[in-house]
Write a protein that holds these residues in place. Structure first.
Motif, PDB file in Angstrom:
ATOM      1  N   ILE A  47       0.824  -1.217   0.000  1.00  0.00           N
ATOM      2  CA  ILE A  47       0.000   0.000   0.000  1.00  0.00           C
ATOM      3  C   ILE A  47       0.855   1.262   0.000  1.00  0.00           C
ATOM      4  N   SER A  48       2.003   1.237   0.668  1.00  0.00           N
ATOM      5  CA  SER A  48       2.851   2.433   0.657  1.00  0.00           C
ATOM      6  C   SER A  48       3.517   2.627  -0.699  1.00  0.00           C
ATOM      7  N   GLY A  49       3.906   1.523  -1.358  1.00  0.00           N
ATOM      8  CA  GLY A  49       4.468   1.638  -2.699  1.00  0.00           C
ATOM      9  C   GLY A  49       3.454   2.188  -3.685  1.00  0.00           C
ATOM     10  N   LEU A  50       2.216   1.711  -3.603  1.00  0.00           N
ATOM     11  CA  LEU A  50       1.158   2.215  -4.489  1.00  0.00           C
ATOM     12  C   LEU A  50       0.867   3.688  -4.208  1.00  0.00           C
ATOM     13  N   THR A  51       0.886   4.068  -2.957  1.00  0.00           N
ATOM     14  CA  THR A  51       0.624   5.468  -2.592  1.00  0.00           C
ATOM     15  C   THR A  51       1.667   6.396  -3.190  1.00  0.00           C
ATOM     16  N   ILE A  52       2.928   6.047  -3.050  1.00  0.00           N
ATOM     17  CA  ILE A  52       3.993   6.892  -3.605  1.00  0.00           C
ATOM     18  C   ILE A  52       3.907   6.934  -5.132  1.00  0.00           C
ATOM     19  N   PHE A  53       3.567   5.788  -5.757  1.00  0.00           N
ATOM     20  CA  PHE A  53       3.436   5.773  -7.209  1.00  0.00           C
ATOM     21  C   PHE A  53       2.318   6.704  -7.671  1.00  0.00           C
ATOM     22  N   ASN A  56      -2.854  -8.116  15.726  1.00  0.00           N
ATOM     23  CA  ASN A  56      -1.609  -8.653  16.282  1.00  0.00           C
ATOM     24  C   ASN A  56      -0.819  -9.464  15.264  1.00  0.00           C
ATOM     25  N   ALA A  57      -0.926  -9.063  13.995  1.00  0.00           N
ATOM     26  CA  ALA A  57      -0.166  -9.720  12.938  1.00  0.00           C
ATOM     27  C   ALA A  57       1.249  -9.166  12.878  1.00  0.00           C
ATOM     28  N   HIS A  58       1.420  -7.917  13.318  1.00  0.00           N
ATOM     29  CA  HIS A  58       2.727  -7.266  13.272  1.00  0.00           C
ATOM     30  C   HIS A  58       2.899  -6.353  14.469  1.00  0.00           C
ATOM     31  N   THR A  59       4.147  -6.048  14.737  1.00  0.00           N
ATOM     32  CA  THR A  59       4.459  -5.020  15.722  1.00  0.00           C
ATOM     33  C   THR A  59       4.613  -3.689  14.992  1.00  0.00           C
ATOM     34  N   SER A  60       4.703  -2.612  15.737  1.00  0.00           N
ATOM     35  CA  SER A  60       4.873  -1.309  15.089  1.00  0.00           C
ATOM     36  C   SER A  60       6.217  -1.231  14.360  1.00  0.00           C
ATOM     37  N   ARG A  61       7.219  -1.929  14.855  1.00  0.00           N
ATOM     38  CA  ARG A  61       8.527  -1.978  14.180  1.00  0.00           C
ATOM     39  C   ARG A  61       8.395  -2.638  12.806  1.00  0.00           C
ATOM     40  N   GLU A  62       7.662  -3.742  12.731  1.00  0.00           N
ATOM     41  CA  GLU A  62       7.467  -4.448  11.458  1.00  0.00           C
ATOM     42  C   GLU A  62       6.642  -3.612  10.479  1.00  0.00           C
ATOM     43  N   ILE A  63       5.700  -2.841  11.003  1.00  0.00           N
ATOM     44  CA  ILE A  63       4.913  -1.928  10.158  1.00  0.00           C
ATOM     45  C   ILE A  63       5.835  -0.864   9.566  1.00  0.00           C
ATOM     46  N   LEU A  64       6.698  -0.290  10.390  1.00  0.00           N
ATOM     47  CA  LEU A  64       7.615   0.749   9.910  1.00  0.00           C
ATOM     48  C   LEU A  64       8.632   0.194   8.918  1.00  0.00           C
ATOM     49  N   ILE A  65       9.102  -1.026   9.133  1.00  0.00           N
ATOM     50  CA  ILE A  65      10.023  -1.653   8.173  1.00  0.00           C
ATOM     51  C   ILE A  65       9.311  -1.843   6.842  1.00  0.00           C
ATOM     52  N   GLY A  66       8.065  -2.314   6.866  1.00  0.00           N
ATOM     53  CA  GLY A  66       7.290  -2.486   5.637  1.00  0.00           C
ATOM     54  C   GLY A  66       7.041  -1.163   4.935  1.00  0.00           C
ATOM     55  N   LEU A  67       6.749  -0.127   5.703  1.00  0.00           N
ATOM     56  CA  LEU A  67       6.543   1.201   5.142  1.00  0.00           C
ATOM     57  C   LEU A  67       7.810   1.694   4.450  1.00  0.00           C
ATOM     58  N   PHE A  68       8.949   1.528   5.105  1.00  0.00           N
ATOM     59  CA  PHE A  68      10.235   1.942   4.546  1.00  0.00           C
ATOM     60  C   PHE A  68      10.562   1.156   3.271  1.00  0.00           C
ATOM     61  N   ILE A  69      10.346  -0.156   3.302  1.00  0.00           N
ATOM     62  CA  ILE A  69      10.644  -0.992   2.139  1.00  0.00           C
ATOM     63  C   ILE A  69       9.732  -0.649   0.958  1.00  0.00           C
ATOM     64  N   GLY A  70       8.513  -0.242   1.228  1.00  0.00           N
ATOM     65  CA  GLY A  70       7.598   0.136   0.149  1.00  0.00           C
ATOM     66  C   GLY A  70       7.894   1.501  -0.434  1.00  0.00           C
ATOM     67  N   ILE A  71       8.302   2.441   0.416  1.00  0.00           N
ATOM     68  CA  ILE A  71       8.488   3.819  -0.027  1.00  0.00           C
ATOM     69  C   ILE A  71       9.825   4.047  -0.730  1.00  0.00           C
ATOM     70  N   MET A  72      10.898   3.514  -0.184  1.00  0.00           N
ATOM     71  CA  MET A  72      12.230   3.874  -0.685  1.00  0.00           C
ATOM     72  C   MET A  72      12.470   3.494  -2.153  1.00  0.00           C
ATOM     73  N   PRO A  73      12.188   2.275  -2.601  1.00  0.00           N
ATOM     74  CA  PRO A  73      12.404   1.991  -4.032  1.00  0.00           C
ATOM     75  C   PRO A  73      11.504   2.827  -4.944  1.00  0.00           C
ATOM     76  N   GLN A  74      10.278   3.095  -4.498  1.00  0.00           N
ATOM     77  CA  GLN A  74       9.391   3.922  -5.316  1.00  0.00           C
ATOM     78  C   GLN A  74       9.963   5.335  -5.461  1.00  0.00           C
ATOM     79  N   LEU A  75      10.476   5.888  -4.377  1.00  0.00           N
ATOM     80  CA  LEU A  75      11.075   7.225  -4.460  1.00  0.00           C
ATOM     81  C   LEU A  75      12.313   7.232  -5.342  1.00  0.00           C
ATOM     82  N   LEU A  76      13.121   6.181  -5.253  1.00  0.00           N
ATOM     83  CA  LEU A  76      14.314   6.084  -6.086  1.00  0.00           C
ATOM     84  C   LEU A  76      13.943   6.040  -7.571  1.00  0.00           C
ATOM     85  N   PHE A  77      13.002   5.192  -7.935  1.00  0.00           N
ATOM     86  CA  PHE A  77      12.631   5.075  -9.337  1.00  0.00           C
ATOM     87  C   PHE A  77      11.747   6.214  -9.797  1.00  0.00           C
TER      88      PHE A  77
END
Length: 132
Positions: A66-72, A106-127
């Protein structure tokens, strides 16, 4: 729902191969440059999620998507010079809903959410920088 990080390895590898096939055969840069870079950055996000799995770190793949789609969509609005704030605003709202639902279940912790957010956003911003 995959509870263990090791259970994510095979699906992520398959997803990498599907993205490679999609980028090499179907969505070529000469015909669809925006979509080409979107799926190429999705491939990089998947590779980063796979690297996290190899280091026994769990990332929210829902947040990656969802974060990758948002940035796109935000980048596409800038690229096409659309002055429509509704789609980006809706996707930002949906990102918050996805994050809160993953925490509530309780599928994820806030740390795992932030890691997923970072992984989704950074490549989209780069490209995004490459095709904008």
């Amino acid at each position: 729902m995959l509870g263990q990080t090791s259970e994510r390895t095979i699906p992520l590898i398959l997803q990498c191969f599907l993205y490679i096939l999609l980028v090499k055969r179907s969505i070529v840069i000469t015909r669809y440059p925006e979509l080409h870079f979107f799926f190429l950055s999705a491939l990089f996000s998947t590779i980063l999620a796979l690297v996290c799995v190899l280091f026994k770190t769990k990332a929210s793949l829902h947040m990656v998507a969802i974060s990758g789609l948002t940035i796109f969509v935000i980048g596409l609005n800038i690229h096409l010079q659309l002055h429509n704030p509704y789609w980006p605003a809706l996707l930002i709202l949906l990102s918050g809903i996805v994050a809160s639902s993953r925490l509530e279940m309780n599928a994820h912790t806030s740390r795992e959410i932030l890691i997923g957010l970072f992984i989704g956003i950074m490549p989209q911003l780069l490209f995004l920088y490459l095709w904008l």
